[in-house]
Design a protein around this motif. Structure first.
Motif, PDB file in Angstrom:
ATOM      1  N   GLU A  44      22.569  70.535   5.030  1.00 51.12           N
ATOM      2  CA  GLU A  44      23.875  71.074   4.659  1.00 51.12           C
ATOM      3  C   GLU A  44      24.783  70.012   4.055  1.00 51.12           C
ATOM      4  OE1 GLU A  44      24.454  74.357   4.879  1.00 51.12           O
ATOM      5  OE2 GLU A  44      22.352  74.440   5.532  1.00 51.12           O
ATOM      6  N   SER A  45      24.364  68.757   4.128  1.00 50.28           N
ATOM      7  CA  SER A  45      25.192  67.654   3.650  1.00 50.28           C
ATOM      8  C   SER A  45      24.674  67.085   2.331  1.00 50.28           C
ATOM      9  CB  SER A  45      25.215  66.531   4.698  1.00 50.28           C
ATOM     10  OG  SER A  45      25.833  65.373   4.178  1.00 50.28           O
ATOM     11  N   PRO A  46      25.573  66.647   1.442  1.00 48.69           N
ATOM     12  CA  PRO A  46      25.138  65.990   0.205  1.00 48.69           C
ATOM     13  C   PRO A  46      24.293  64.746   0.465  1.00 48.69           C
ATOM     14  CG  PRO A  46      27.486  66.524   0.106  1.00 48.69           C
ATOM     15  CD  PRO A  46      27.041  66.772   1.524  1.00 48.69           C
ATOM     16  N   SER A  47      24.405  64.194   1.674  1.00 51.48           N
ATOM     17  CA  SER A  47      23.656  62.971   1.999  1.00 51.48           C
ATOM     18  C   SER A  47      22.152  63.187   1.997  1.00 51.48           C
ATOM     19  CB  SER A  47      24.088  62.425   3.362  1.00 51.48           C
ATOM     20  OG  SER A  47      23.802  63.361   4.391  1.00 51.48           O
ATOM     21  N   SER A  48      21.704  64.457   2.032  1.00 48.58           N
ATOM     22  CA  SER A  48      20.271  64.750   2.039  1.00 48.58           C
ATOM     23  C   SER A  48      19.709  64.985   0.642  1.00 48.58           C
ATOM     24  CB  SER A  48      19.991  65.980   2.907  1.00 48.58           C
ATOM     25  OG  SER A  48      20.533  67.153   2.315  1.00 48.58           O
ATOM     26  N   SER A  49      20.505  64.754  -0.386  1.00 50.32           N
ATOM     27  CA  SER A  49      20.078  65.072  -1.758  1.00 50.32           C
ATOM     28  C   SER A  49      18.781  64.371  -2.139  1.00 50.32           C
ATOM     29  CB  SER A  49      21.187  64.704  -2.749  1.00 50.32           C
ATOM     30  OG  SER A  49      22.327  65.503  -2.552  1.00 50.32           O
ATOM     31  N   LEU A  50      18.675  63.084  -1.851  1.00 46.25           N
ATOM     32  CA  LEU A  50      17.462  62.350  -2.210  1.00 46.25           C
ATOM     33  C   LEU A  50      16.261  62.830  -1.391  1.00 46.25           C
ATOM     34  CD1 LEU A  50      18.879  58.753  -2.648  1.00 46.25           C
ATOM     35  CD2 LEU A  50      17.854  60.168  -4.424  1.00 46.25           C
ATOM     36  N   VAL A  51      16.511  63.210  -0.138  1.00 45.51           N
ATOM     37  CA  VAL A  51      15.434  63.758   0.689  1.00 45.51           C
ATOM     38  C   VAL A  51      14.910  65.054   0.075  1.00 45.51           C
ATOM     39  CG1 VAL A  51      14.851  64.751   2.936  1.00 45.51           C
ATOM     40  CG2 VAL A  51      16.293  62.714   2.816  1.00 45.51           C
ATOM     41  N   LYS A  52      15.824  65.930  -0.345  1.00 53.48           N
ATOM     42  CA  LYS A  52      15.414  67.206  -0.936  1.00 53.48           C
ATOM     43  C   LYS A  52      14.675  66.987  -2.255  1.00 53.48           C
ATOM     44  CE  LYS A  52      19.588  69.050  -0.311  1.00 53.48           C
ATOM     45  NZ  LYS A  52      20.713  70.016  -0.254  1.00 53.48           N
ATOM     46  N   MET A  53      15.105  66.017  -3.042  1.00 47.79           N
ATOM     47  CA  MET A  53      14.405  65.712  -4.283  1.00 47.79           C
ATOM     48  C   MET A  53      12.998  65.201  -4.009  1.00 47.79           C
ATOM     49  SD  MET A  53      17.543  63.865  -6.329  1.00 47.79           S
ATOM     50  CE  MET A  53      16.577  63.479  -7.803  1.00 47.79           C
ATOM     51  N   TYR A  54      12.885  64.344  -2.998  1.00 47.23           N
ATOM     52  CA  TYR A  54      11.582  63.789  -2.615  1.00 47.23           C
ATOM     53  C   TYR A  54      10.642  64.879  -2.115  1.00 47.23           C
ATOM     54  CZ  TYR A  54       8.324  61.587   0.732  1.00 47.23           C
ATOM     55  OH  TYR A  54       7.211  61.231   1.454  1.00 47.23           O
TER      56      TYR A  54
ATOM     57  N   PHE B 177      25.735  60.352  11.355  1.00 43.37           N
ATOM     58  CA  PHE B 177      26.266  59.617  12.502  1.00 43.37           C
ATOM     59  C   PHE B 177      27.737  59.285  12.314  1.00 43.37           C
ATOM     60  CE2 PHE B 177      26.818  55.330  14.590  1.00 43.37           C
ATOM     61  CZ  PHE B 177      26.861  55.805  15.899  1.00 43.37           C
ATOM     62  N   ARG B 178      28.073  58.704  11.167  1.00 45.52           N
ATOM     63  CA  ARG B 178      29.451  58.264  10.939  1.00 45.52           C
ATOM     64  C   ARG B 178      30.426  59.429  10.818  1.00 45.52           C
ATOM     65  NH1 ARG B 178      30.534  53.042   9.525  1.00 45.52           N
ATOM     66  NH2 ARG B 178      32.655  53.790   9.968  1.00 45.52           N
ATOM     67  N   LYS B 179      30.001  60.526  10.228  1.00 45.64           N
ATOM     68  CA  LYS B 179      30.914  61.646   9.985  1.00 45.64           C
ATOM     69  C   LYS B 179      30.964  62.656  11.130  1.00 45.64           C
ATOM     70  CE  LYS B 179      30.998  63.683   6.046  1.00 45.64           C
ATOM     71  NZ  LYS B 179      30.560  64.446   4.858  1.00 45.64           N
ATOM     72  N   ASN B 180      29.842  62.828  11.838  1.00 47.57           N
ATOM     73  CA  ASN B 180      29.736  63.977  12.722  1.00 47.57           C
ATOM     74  C   ASN B 180      29.642  63.689  14.215  1.00 47.57           C
ATOM     75  OD1 ASN B 180      29.708  65.580  10.381  1.00 47.57           O
ATOM     76  ND2 ASN B 180      27.478  65.450  10.234  1.00 47.57           N
TER      77      ASN B 180
ATOM     78  N   SER C  28      14.360  54.904   3.088  1.00 40.46           N
ATOM     79  CA  SER C  28      15.783  54.696   2.799  1.00 40.46           C
ATOM     80  C   SER C  28      16.493  56.012   2.503  1.00 40.46           C
ATOM     81  CB  SER C  28      15.956  53.719   1.636  1.00 40.46           C
ATOM     82  OG  SER C  28      15.487  54.268   0.412  1.00 40.46           O
ATOM     83  N   PHE C  29      15.782  56.987   1.885  1.00 41.68           N
ATOM     84  CA  PHE C  29      16.394  58.289   1.628  1.00 41.68           C
ATOM     85  C   PHE C  29      16.837  58.934   2.942  1.00 41.68           C
ATOM     86  CE2 PHE C  29      13.160  58.922  -2.088  1.00 41.68           C
ATOM     87  CZ  PHE C  29      13.783  57.916  -2.821  1.00 41.68           C
ATOM     88  N   TYR C  30      15.926  58.965   3.898  1.00 45.65           N
ATOM     89  CA  TYR C  30      16.204  59.593   5.193  1.00 45.65           C
ATOM     90  C   TYR C  30      17.236  58.792   5.991  1.00 45.65           C
ATOM     91  CZ  TYR C  30      12.153  62.658   4.525  1.00 45.65           C
ATOM     92  OH  TYR C  30      11.257  63.600   4.053  1.00 45.65           O
ATOM     93  N   ALA C  31      17.166  57.462   5.885  1.00 41.69           N
ATOM     94  CA  ALA C  31      18.083  56.612   6.649  1.00 41.69           C
ATOM     95  C   ALA C  31      19.533  56.833   6.218  1.00 41.69           C
ATOM     96  CB  ALA C  31      17.695  55.146   6.480  1.00 41.69           C
ATOM     97  N   VAL C  32      19.764  56.955   4.925  1.00 37.34           N
ATOM     98  CA  VAL C  32      21.123  57.178   4.424  1.00 37.34           C
ATOM     99  C   VAL C  32      21.666  58.512   4.942  1.00 37.34           C
ATOM    100  CG1 VAL C  32      22.438  57.687   2.326  1.00 37.34           C
ATOM    101  CG2 VAL C  32      20.930  55.700   2.398  1.00 37.34           C
ATOM    102  N   ASP C  33      20.821  59.524   4.973  1.00 39.06           N
ATOM    103  CA  ASP C  33      21.232  60.828   5.490  1.00 39.06           C
ATOM    104  C   ASP C  33      21.632  60.721   6.962  1.00 39.06           C
ATOM    105  OD1 ASP C  33      21.448  63.763   5.451  1.00 39.06           O
ATOM    106  OD2 ASP C  33      19.635  63.704   6.683  1.00 39.06           O
TER     107      ASP C  33
END
Length: 228
Positions: free
Chosen positions: A40-50, A79-82, A69-74
């Motif tokens: 649901e978060s834009p932070s998963s964009s690279l994961v979804k592309m992968y 963690f920081r936001k939620n 690194s894709f998953y780690a950023v998500d």
């Protein structure tokens, strides 16, 4: 501050067992459930592309370190936001997948002699450099790939095209089970058997084993549950 992770391959019943464990733990005090990737978060964009095959149609087309690194950023964004504030306030966190998933799914892309080095890198990267909390208990739901594929086919109603690049690659998933059991042995994860004689065990049987593992960790003082 306590963090429980429910880990397992696709089709192992993670979401179901996480929900059942959540219901049990909520009777003891406040619990926050989180799930990864956070689609649901834009932070998963690279994961979804992968996973959608935009960087290559096979898992090995993307290196273990790049995909990690894709998953780690998500996870960092989540963690920081939620849930950082809840965690630091002492609330129990229950995670459906976590840093542990990188070890399960990315380790298999490397030769065996590099596994220990990757695990050290992964744990240093996320737990130290990114500052994510280390889990207190990891429960690995061990469902053999041959059994989980039957469950996945049911989930997608026989439409194999709905599977992502991990789910459709049986050889990759079998290797992931091997790396998961390696990690369980070397990192102290609790393995929960989810099949018997080539068929899934009942949800109630698996739930009972999960509850027993959590109770054991509570009695040993590994987990702090209840009101913070």
């Amino acid at each position: 501050m306590s963090l429980i992770v429910v880990e397992g391959l696709d089709g192992s019943g993670k979401a179901t067992q996480t929900a059942r464990l959540l219901a049990m733990l909520e009777k003891q005090g406040p619990v926050r459930r989180v799930s990864f990737p956070d689609y649901e978060s834009p932070s998963s964009s690279l994961v979804k592309m992968y996973l959608g095959g935009e960087f290559g149609t096979r898992p090995e087309d993307v290196s273990a370190y790049a995909a990690s690194s894709f998953y780690a950023v998500d996870r960092y964004a989540s963690f920081r936001k939620n849930w950082q504030q809840d965690y630091e306030a002492g609330q129990l966190i229950l995670a459906d997948r976590y840093v542990t998933s990188n070890i399960v799914y990315q380790l298999t892309k490397l030769p065996r002699e590099e596994w220990a080095e990757y695990v050290r890198w992964e744990e240093d990267f996320e737990y130290h450099k990114l500052g994510l909390p280390r889990p207190d208990l990891v429960l690995f739901l061990d469902m053999p790939v041959e059994v989980s594929q039957k469950l996945l086919s049911g989930r997608y109603h026989g439409d194999e095209g709905k599977k992502d690049i991990h789910e459709r690659d049986l050889a990759f998933l079998k290797s992931c089970r091997e790396t998961a059991l390696y990690a369980a042995e070397h990192l102290g994860w609790k393995v929960i058997p989810c099949s018997r004689d080539g068929e899934p065990r009942s949800l109630a049987e698996i739930e009972a084993d999960v509850a027993a593992a959590v109770k054991e960790a509570q009695n040993a003082g590994i987990l702090q549950t209840g009101n913070p």
